[in-house]
Scaffold this active site. Sequence first.
Site, mmCIF file in Angstrom:
data_model
loop_
_atom_site.group_PDB
_atom_site.id
_atom_site.type_symbol
_atom_site.label_atom_id
_atom_site.label_comp_id
_atom_site.label_asym_id
_atom_site.label_seq_id
_atom_site.Cartn_x
_atom_site.Cartn_y
_atom_site.Cartn_z
ATOM 1 N N HIS A 186 -8.509 -4.698 -0.875
ATOM 2 C CA HIS A 186 -7.695 -3.855 -0.803
ATOM 3 C C HIS A 186 -7.161 -4.967 0.689
ATOM 4 C CE1 HIS A 186 -3.918 -1.141 -0.643
ATOM 5 N NE2 HIS A 186 -3.924 -0.902 0.620
ATOM 6 N N SER A 202 0.942 -1.051 -0.318
ATOM 7 C CA SER A 202 0.158 0.030 -0.270
ATOM 8 C C SER A 202 0.897 1.527 0.410
ATOM 9 C CB SER A 202 -1.287 -0.252 0.966
ATOM 10 O OG SER A 202 -2.203 0.966 0.765
ATOM 11 N N ASP A 236 -9.301 -3.449 -6.852
ATOM 12 C CA ASP A 236 -8.496 -2.846 -6.170
ATOM 13 C C ASP A 236 -7.933 -1.606 -6.544
ATOM 14 O OD1 ASP A 236 -6.885 -1.854 -3.743
ATOM 15 O OD2 ASP A 236 -5.517 -3.052 -3.328
#
Length: 279
Positions: free
Chosen positions: A199, A131, A186
């Site tokens: 996610h 991320s 995502d």
Amino acid sequence: MAVSLQVLFLAVFIAVVSALPATLQPRQSWTIGYWAHELTEYGCKPIILIWAKATIEPGNMGLTVGPRLSDGLKALFGPANVVTQGVDYWGFIETNFYPGGAPPWGIYDMQLLLNAAATCPDSKIVAAGYSQGAALTHRAIEGLPQAVKDKIVAVVTFGDTQTYQDGGRIKGFDANRTLIICNTGDLVCSGTLYVFPVHFDYIKWVPTATYYLAGKLLEDAVHKPWPNGSFIFPNVTVPAPLPPIPAPPQPSDAVPDGLPPLPTPEISSGSMDTNAMLF
């Protein structure tokens, strides 16, 4: 101001390198908890993993992908042969909005660690991030000297917020040594910061990423062996080549089902060092 920052960065880099133990330490453990400072604690080992956690995850490893990826490599190569170092940065939600998707201090810290790891003459470096940590990995690696980039054997990112912006690769780094993993749906991989449950579904990709890194490490060792000329590998099968992985975004059924399960770390209250040092 720019000169002052450069001087400060250089001073901190020299301090970190100087703090690395001059001799190898005999003990090493599995990644337990949210923190890992093994490079600065144990010094150079055959394999160095630099990890950047996701937004608002605890510690410098987080509690999802990071510790599992670290232990995956340790399960394959032996915990005495792998050091894991998490990037110490505050991954706030707001810091996703910095140019490039990551805060400057986090980028500098990851570059600091990668530069320090590159001073280990016989180590092989792998890097990974999740991320916001994936964005951090992009920005840190693209700004490294080429000599340091050449020491990085492979990079894996998960839920990569810079996938779209950087064209599905890390700028200035070999795409053949990069695996970007993004679940279909995502949206952070499509140039937005809209976060949906998909996610948070990346743990399932840890075996794929682990075997990818392991394969690249062994491939590199063919051309540049560890000092003793060989690497004592546990009784574990590493697929060669890894089953094909489509370009991101990957559908949920893209997780290779032909991979052998990763060994389970056997953590006891006594010694956790189950493998001897190789150099």
